[in-house]
Design a protein around this motif. Structure first.
Motif, PDB file in Angstrom:
ATOM      1  N   HIS A   8       0.855  -1.180   0.000  1.00  0.00           N
ATOM      2  CA  HIS A   8       0.000   0.000   0.000  1.00  0.00           C
ATOM      3  C   HIS A   8       0.892   1.232   0.000  1.00  0.00           C
ATOM      4  O   HIS A   8       1.862   1.307   0.748  1.00  0.00           O
ATOM      5  CB  HIS A   8      -0.913  -0.002   1.228  1.00  0.00           C
ATOM      6  N   SER A   9       0.529   2.184  -0.827  1.00  0.00           N
ATOM      7  CA  SER A   9       1.330   3.398  -0.940  1.00  0.00           C
ATOM      8  C   SER A   9       1.194   4.238   0.330  1.00  0.00           C
ATOM      9  O   SER A   9       0.235   4.099   1.098  1.00  0.00           O
ATOM     10  CB  SER A   9       0.896   4.218  -2.152  1.00  0.00           C
ATOM     11  N   PHE A  10       2.140   5.126   0.501  1.00  0.00           N
ATOM     12  CA  PHE A  10       2.120   6.057   1.621  1.00  0.00           C
ATOM     13  C   PHE A  10       0.813   6.847   1.596  1.00  0.00           C
ATOM     14  O   PHE A  10       0.172   7.039   2.629  1.00  0.00           O
ATOM     15  CB  PHE A  10       3.338   6.991   1.525  1.00  0.00           C
ATOM     16  N   GLU A  11       0.391   7.274   0.407  1.00  0.00           N
ATOM     17  CA  GLU A  11      -0.832   8.067   0.272  1.00  0.00           C
ATOM     18  C   GLU A  11      -2.064   7.280   0.712  1.00  0.00           C
ATOM     19  O   GLU A  11      -2.941   7.821   1.380  1.00  0.00           O
ATOM     20  CB  GLU A  11      -1.010   8.551  -1.181  1.00  0.00           C
ATOM     21  N   GLU A  12      -2.130   5.994   0.341  1.00  0.00           N
ATOM     22  CA  GLU A  12      -3.267   5.161   0.755  1.00  0.00           C
ATOM     23  C   GLU A  12      -3.325   5.047   2.279  1.00  0.00           C
ATOM     24  O   GLU A  12      -4.384   5.194   2.879  1.00  0.00           O
ATOM     25  CB  GLU A  12      -3.132   3.748   0.165  1.00  0.00           C
ATOM     26  N   LYS A  13      -2.181   4.777   2.879  1.00  0.00           N
ATOM     27  CA  LYS A  13      -2.124   4.626   4.335  1.00  0.00           C
ATOM     28  C   LYS A  13      -2.539   5.923   5.025  1.00  0.00           C
ATOM     29  O   LYS A  13      -3.342   5.908   5.964  1.00  0.00           O
ATOM     30  CB  LYS A  13      -0.713   4.230   4.772  1.00  0.00           C
ATOM     31  N   LEU A  14      -1.982   7.033   4.560  1.00  0.00           N
ATOM     32  CA  LEU A  14      -2.286   8.321   5.164  1.00  0.00           C
ATOM     33  C   LEU A  14      -3.767   8.658   5.013  1.00  0.00           C
ATOM     34  O   LEU A  14      -4.404   9.155   5.954  1.00  0.00           O
ATOM     35  CB  LEU A  14      -1.422   9.423   4.538  1.00  0.00           C
ATOM     36  N   THR A  18      -6.111   9.211   8.251  1.00  0.00           N
ATOM     37  CA  THR A  18      -6.777  10.512   8.383  1.00  0.00           C
ATOM     38  C   THR A  18      -8.284  10.330   8.561  1.00  0.00           C
ATOM     39  O   THR A  18      -8.904  11.004   9.397  1.00  0.00           O
ATOM     40  CB  THR A  18      -6.489  11.387   7.143  1.00  0.00           C
ATOM     41  N   LYS A  19      -8.869   9.417   7.814  1.00  0.00           N
ATOM     42  CA  LYS A  19     -10.307   9.157   7.938  1.00  0.00           C
ATOM     43  C   LYS A  19     -10.643   8.624   9.328  1.00  0.00           C
ATOM     44  O   LYS A  19     -11.663   8.994   9.915  1.00  0.00           O
ATOM     45  CB  LYS A  19     -10.767   8.177   6.851  1.00  0.00           C
ATOM     46  N   CYS A  31     -13.278  -2.835   6.141  1.00  0.00           N
ATOM     47  CA  CYS A  31     -14.248  -3.572   5.321  1.00  0.00           C
ATOM     48  C   CYS A  31     -14.392  -2.928   3.943  1.00  0.00           C
ATOM     49  O   CYS A  31     -14.360  -3.612   2.927  1.00  0.00           O
ATOM     50  CB  CYS A  31     -15.593  -3.571   6.038  1.00  0.00           C
ATOM     51  N   GLU A  32     -14.561  -1.625   3.935  1.00  0.00           N
ATOM     52  CA  GLU A  32     -14.783  -0.879   2.695  1.00  0.00           C
ATOM     53  C   GLU A  32     -13.621  -1.031   1.718  1.00  0.00           C
ATOM     54  O   GLU A  32     -13.816  -1.178   0.522  1.00  0.00           O
ATOM     55  CB  GLU A  32     -14.982   0.596   3.045  1.00  0.00           C
ATOM     56  N   TYR A  33     -12.388  -1.021   2.243  1.00  0.00           N
ATOM     57  CA  TYR A  33     -11.197  -1.099   1.391  1.00  0.00           C
ATOM     58  C   TYR A  33     -10.628  -2.521   1.314  1.00  0.00           C
ATOM     59  O   TYR A  33      -9.564  -2.736   0.751  1.00  0.00           O
ATOM     60  CB  TYR A  33     -10.116  -0.145   1.892  1.00  0.00           C
ATOM     61  N   TRP A  43      -1.004   0.641  11.157  1.00  0.00           N
ATOM     62  CA  TRP A  43      -0.747   1.922  10.482  1.00  0.00           C
ATOM     63  C   TRP A  43      -1.071   3.075  11.423  1.00  0.00           C
ATOM     64  O   TRP A  43      -0.310   4.031  11.534  1.00  0.00           O
ATOM     65  CB  TRP A  43      -1.599   2.065   9.226  1.00  0.00           C
ATOM     66  N   LEU A  44      -2.222   2.952  12.108  1.00  0.00           N
ATOM     67  CA  LEU A  44      -2.651   4.011  13.019  1.00  0.00           C
ATOM     68  C   LEU A  44      -1.644   4.188  14.157  1.00  0.00           C
ATOM     69  O   LEU A  44      -1.268   5.313  14.494  1.00  0.00           O
ATOM     70  CB  LEU A  44      -4.049   3.690  13.566  1.00  0.00           C
ATOM     71  N   ARG A  45      -1.198   3.087  14.728  1.00  0.00           N
ATOM     72  CA  ARG A  45      -0.227   3.155  15.837  1.00  0.00           C
ATOM     73  C   ARG A  45       1.100   3.739  15.363  1.00  0.00           C
ATOM     74  O   ARG A  45       1.719   4.535  16.063  1.00  0.00           O
ATOM     75  CB  ARG A  45      -0.022   1.763  16.433  1.00  0.00           C
ATOM     76  N   LYS A  46       1.544   3.342  14.178  1.00  0.00           N
ATOM     77  CA  LYS A  46       2.793   3.896  13.643  1.00  0.00           C
ATOM     78  C   LYS A  46       2.658   5.397  13.413  1.00  0.00           C
ATOM     79  O   LYS A  46       3.576   6.152  13.688  1.00  0.00           O
ATOM     80  CB  LYS A  46       3.185   3.190  12.329  1.00  0.00           C
ATOM     81  N   TYR A  47       1.492   5.801  12.927  1.00  0.00           N
ATOM     82  CA  TYR A  47       1.262   7.228  12.682  1.00  0.00           C
ATOM     83  C   TYR A  47       1.261   7.991  14.008  1.00  0.00           C
ATOM     84  O   TYR A  47       1.835   9.072  14.115  1.00  0.00           O
ATOM     85  CB  TYR A  47      -0.053   7.437  11.934  1.00  0.00           C
TER      86      TYR A  47
END
Length: 174
Positions: A8-14, A18-19, A31-33, A43-47
């Protein structure tokens, strides 16, 4: 549920993180993705820990024996969650599980080399036969190999000649 494990790209993760921070539930986004919840949570914890740099691709970690041992002990002795330890050392949970298993079995390597053992790429040194018996045995082995090669060549030549005779031979229509 089946999840697509892909890069997954950086942009996808971000975008996903963000959402989540704007109140959209993690589970709904996963679920949606069609994403694994644990991966999104990571990803959230790393962010949260490292900011945007936490979402960027990390290089491979060359862990020493001490780091591997320390990580395994944090799980085995202290009971820390795999995801916390993996974040701390910058490795995947799968890699961490491997270190723990190796440490538990007492075979955690101090080497960081992965892959096949290195071989000497030079030609092997032939030892000169010392005794007369060694000389005769070496000569005998060489002659056996030569004879086997000649037999193989003869069989191939005979096979080719037989094919040529079969393809060239046609019954006459007199």
């Amino acid at each position: 549920a089946f999840f697509m494990y892909r890069h997954h790209s950086f942009e996808e993760k971000l975008n996903i993180v963000t959402k989540i921070q704007h109140g959209i539930p993690l589970g709904r986004l996963a679920c949606e993705y069609n994403l694994d919840r644990k991966m999104v949570r990571e990803w959230l914890r790393k962010y949260e820990l490292y900011g945007e740099s936490g979402l960027q691709k990390q290089g491979n970690v060359k862990a020493t024996y001490e780091i591997k041992r320390e990580a395994a002990l944090l799980f085995l002795d202290k009971g820390l969650p795999l995801s916390d330890i993996a974040l701390r050392y910058g490795v995947s949970r799968a890699q961490l599980r491997k270190w723990i298993k190796l440490y538990s079995n007492g075979v955690l390597s101090q080497s960081v080399y992965r892959g096949r053992p290195l071989k000497d790429m030079g030609r092997s040194k032939k030892k000169e036969p010392v005794s007369e018996l060694d000389k005769l045995q070496a000569e005998n082995a060489r002659l056996k190999a030569e004879l086997a090669l000649l037999k193989k060549v003869r069989a191939l030549v005979e096979e080719r000649e037989a094919r040529e005779r079969m393809s060239g031979w046609k019954p006459s229509k007199d």
